[in-house]
Design a protein around this motif. Sequence first.
Motif, PDB file in Angstrom:
ATOM      1  N   SER A 111       0.912  -1.230  -0.020  1.00  0.00           N
ATOM      2  CA  SER A 111      -0.163   0.003  -0.155  1.00  0.00           C
ATOM      3  C   SER A 111       0.820   1.312  -0.060  1.00  0.00           C
ATOM      4  O   SER A 111       0.442   2.416  -0.389  1.00  0.00           O
ATOM      5  CB  SER A 111      -1.035   0.094   1.020  1.00  0.00           C
ATOM      6  N   LYS A 112       1.999   1.291   0.519  1.00  0.00           N
ATOM      7  CA  LYS A 112       2.900   2.346   0.595  1.00  0.00           C
ATOM      8  C   LYS A 112       3.486   2.761  -1.044  1.00  0.00           C
ATOM      9  O   LYS A 112       3.611   3.776  -1.320  1.00  0.00           O
ATOM     10  CB  LYS A 112       4.284   2.112   1.239  1.00  0.00           C
ATOM     11  N   ASN A 113       3.302   1.855  -1.749  1.00  0.00           N
ATOM     12  CA  ASN A 113       3.692   2.020  -3.189  1.00  0.00           C
ATOM     13  C   ASN A 113       2.814   2.713  -3.903  1.00  0.00           C
ATOM     14  O   ASN A 113       2.682   3.090  -5.064  1.00  0.00           O
ATOM     15  CB  ASN A 113       4.034   0.745  -3.999  1.00  0.00           C
ATOM     16  N   ILE A 114       1.582   3.196  -3.285  1.00  0.00           N
ATOM     17  CA  ILE A 114       0.497   4.150  -3.978  1.00  0.00           C
ATOM     18  C   ILE A 114       1.171   5.384  -3.978  1.00  0.00           C
ATOM     19  O   ILE A 114       0.575   6.257  -4.964  1.00  0.00           O
ATOM     20  CB  ILE A 114      -0.878   4.409  -2.931  1.00  0.00           C
ATOM     21  N   LEU A 115       2.200   5.770  -3.534  1.00  0.00           N
ATOM     22  CA  LEU A 115       2.926   6.918  -3.866  1.00  0.00           C
ATOM     23  C   LEU A 115       3.203   7.214  -5.246  1.00  0.00           C
ATOM     24  O   LEU A 115       3.492   8.361  -5.896  1.00  0.00           O
ATOM     25  CB  LEU A 115       4.241   7.103  -3.121  1.00  0.00           C
ATOM     26  N   VAL A 116       3.581   6.139  -5.999  1.00  0.00           N
ATOM     27  CA  VAL A 116       3.822   6.087  -7.605  1.00  0.00           C
ATOM     28  C   VAL A 116       2.648   6.813  -8.410  1.00  0.00           C
ATOM     29  O   VAL A 116       2.966   7.279  -9.507  1.00  0.00           O
ATOM     30  CB  VAL A 116       4.280   4.911  -8.035  1.00  0.00           C
ATOM     31  N   PHE A 117       1.469   6.642  -7.756  1.00  0.00           N
ATOM     32  CA  PHE A 117       0.327   7.481  -8.217  1.00  0.00           C
ATOM     33  C   PHE A 117       0.189   8.792  -7.970  1.00  0.00           C
ATOM     34  O   PHE A 117      -0.676   9.593  -8.764  1.00  0.00           O
ATOM     35  CB  PHE A 117      -1.067   6.403  -8.055  1.00  0.00           C
ATOM     36  N   VAL A 118       0.857   9.523  -7.017  1.00  0.00           N
ATOM     37  CA  VAL A 118       0.705  10.779  -6.606  1.00  0.00           C
ATOM     38  C   VAL A 118       1.155  11.563  -7.906  1.00  0.00           C
ATOM     39  O   VAL A 118       0.463  12.657  -8.059  1.00  0.00           O
ATOM     40  CB  VAL A 118       1.693  10.941  -5.601  1.00  0.00           C
ATOM     41  N   PRO A 119       2.071  11.559  -8.729  1.00  0.00           N
ATOM     42  CA  PRO A 119       2.427  12.334  -9.889  1.00  0.00           C
ATOM     43  C   PRO A 119       1.524  12.527 -10.831  1.00  0.00           C
ATOM     44  O   PRO A 119       1.112  13.672 -11.261  1.00  0.00           O
ATOM     45  CB  PRO A 119       3.748  11.751 -10.344  1.00  0.00           C
ATOM     46  N   ILE A 120       0.931  11.360 -11.158  1.00  0.00           N
ATOM     47  CA  ILE A 120      -0.090  11.411 -12.211  1.00  0.00           C
ATOM     48  C   ILE A 120      -1.466  12.074 -11.564  1.00  0.00           C
ATOM     49  O   ILE A 120      -2.246  12.653 -12.285  1.00  0.00           O
ATOM     50  CB  ILE A 120      -0.649  10.087 -12.715  1.00  0.00           C
ATOM     51  N   LEU A 121      -1.815  11.868 -10.307  1.00  0.00           N
ATOM     52  CA  LEU A 121      -2.907  12.384  -9.661  1.00  0.00           C
ATOM     53  C   LEU A 121      -2.837  14.276  -9.697  1.00  0.00           C
ATOM     54  O   LEU A 121      -3.516  14.837 -10.023  1.00  0.00           O
ATOM     55  CB  LEU A 121      -3.094  12.130  -8.378  1.00  0.00           C
ATOM     56  N   MET A 122      -1.576  14.462  -9.535  1.00  0.00           N
ATOM     57  CA  MET A 122      -1.138  16.088  -9.337  1.00  0.00           C
ATOM     58  C   MET A 122      -1.078  16.727 -10.644  1.00  0.00           C
ATOM     59  O   MET A 122      -1.160  17.840 -10.722  1.00  0.00           O
ATOM     60  CB  MET A 122       0.186  16.283  -8.467  1.00  0.00           C
ATOM     61  N   ALA A 123      -0.669  15.652 -11.775  1.00  0.00           N
ATOM     62  CA  ALA A 123      -0.900  16.499 -12.933  1.00  0.00           C
ATOM     63  C   ALA A 123      -2.109  16.197 -13.784  1.00  0.00           C
ATOM     64  O   ALA A 123      -2.137  16.405 -14.824  1.00  0.00           O
ATOM     65  CB  ALA A 123       0.130  15.622 -13.960  1.00  0.00           C
ATOM     66  N   HIS A 124      -3.309  15.530 -13.041  1.00  0.00           N
ATOM     67  CA  HIS A 124      -4.419  15.479 -13.757  1.00  0.00           C
ATOM     68  C   HIS A 124      -4.413  14.508 -14.853  1.00  0.00           C
ATOM     69  O   HIS A 124      -5.207  14.762 -15.824  1.00  0.00           O
ATOM     70  CB  HIS A 124      -4.961  16.835 -13.927  1.00  0.00           C
ATOM     71  N   GLN A 125      -3.399  13.332 -14.712  1.00  0.00           N
ATOM     72  CA  GLN A 125      -3.591  12.435 -15.809  1.00  0.00           C
ATOM     73  C   GLN A 125      -3.996  10.881 -15.533  1.00  0.00           C
ATOM     74  O   GLN A 125      -3.598   9.964 -16.038  1.00  0.00           O
ATOM     75  CB  GLN A 125      -1.894  12.194 -15.988  1.00  0.00           C
ATOM     76  N   MET A 126      -4.791  11.145 -14.409  1.00  0.00           N
ATOM     77  CA  MET A 126      -5.149   9.716 -13.897  1.00  0.00           C
ATOM     78  C   MET A 126      -6.235   9.040 -15.027  1.00  0.00           C
ATOM     79  O   MET A 126      -6.308   7.749 -15.071  1.00  0.00           O
ATOM     80  CB  MET A 126      -6.222   9.992 -12.822  1.00  0.00           C
ATOM     81  N   PHE A 127      -6.921   9.656 -15.914  1.00  0.00           N
ATOM     82  CA  PHE A 127      -7.707   9.009 -16.892  1.00  0.00           C
ATOM     83  C   PHE A 127      -6.924   9.139 -18.087  1.00  0.00           C
ATOM     84  O   PHE A 127      -7.603   8.728 -19.345  1.00  0.00           O
ATOM     85  CB  PHE A 127      -9.066   9.925 -17.170  1.00  0.00           C
TER      86      PHE A 127
END
Length: 425
Positions: A146-162
């Motif tokens: 669950s700690k590796n969820i951090l790899v998703f932080v950049p695409i969330l902050m850049a609004h690239q989740m979709f």
Amino acid sequence: MGRALTDHVSENDLANDASGASIVLERDVILSNLSVELFLLVLREAPAKAIHVLTGNYAAIGALPFHPRALRYDTNKVRALRRQAAASPMPFISSRLPESWKTAILEYLGLMPNTVPVGPDVTDEVTSLPKGLMVYAKALRLHQWSKNILVFVPILMAHQMFNAPVLANTLLAFLCFGLVASSIYLMNDMMDLHQDRRHAVKRHRPFASGALPVSHGLVMIPLLLGSAGLIAAELPRLFTVAMLAYFALNLGYTFYLKRKLLVDVIALSGAYTLRILAGNAAGPIEISNWLLAFSMFLFLSLALVKRYVEIDTVEAEQADDKRVMGRGYRTADLDMLSQLGVASGFSAVVVLALFVEGAGKSGLYQHRELIWLVCPIVLYVIGRIWVLAKRRELPHDPIMFIIKDWRSHLMGAIVVGIFCLATLS
């Protein structure tokens, strides 16, 4: 790995041992796989002497630090030997271990004249061990992925989740880091085996408790790393560089950095920041310097609270005037650690405030003033963690505490809501 703890040992068994050759400490009393475990101990404390263990020359390691609680014993045989010693002379017990180690073990087990036993009946018995695949899952620490969820932080902050290709790459990065992290956990647990067995909580870990043979870990590590390498080959080269840096940092931490004052917590915080960098590289998307600065201060604070709790709750026998549990700290350092940790956490909030000032220039946030509301939330989370640590109410891993804590979940949901509202036009 040795006899199971449930093996029955009768007085006749001991009589047979005594009537033939002497009882051999390593063969008849110790359950630990000494050839492997001593090699790992020497590799950690004095790598140059590791070859002596492989050749069976145990005398060369007599000067290394050792506590008898670091090994596992056949408790039934120990009890039987005590009963026999009370009724008749004790059978001669031989050993190839250094004499100082042998004496310490026999005194600890109460198998020396005029000694009071302190284990393993009293201190080392593990009441419940995981079985089957569960023991492997516990050793791999899959919940820590669950700690590796951090790899998703950049695409969330850049609004690239979709963005489907970016999301697919980030999912592969998450899996890759999970495999590498599990291999590191296995390595850490094996290298810390002798200290974990002396810890009130960590002694229940699969390797320390004996639920999983150390030899299995030696096989699992290359399999995990090989699988991670195959996945990394499908991602941008910069991600592979970040992953190798993460592995090298953790390797250095396991063998050297964890014993160095403050360097250990900087390495821990760096490992978390590397996850974010890897998420940037896997996208690939532009790196946010604000995000990196915020993460470094935040995770340094969490690394310091982790070390604070570990030292504050250590048993007296594992602490002296110079070192605690083989770390580079003294118990007198607790106040300084807490001051550094709180200061680092508040520095993260300052970085966040500076980010808010420049957030409007990126064009990602239409109402950047709303992001100011995140600052008191982060202050609350950091302050609460440190207060709980001072009260001795915080587990050893603050990251896992945040992941499981409902109040932290609520704060996280509010933060996500704030950023969503700040984005809407």
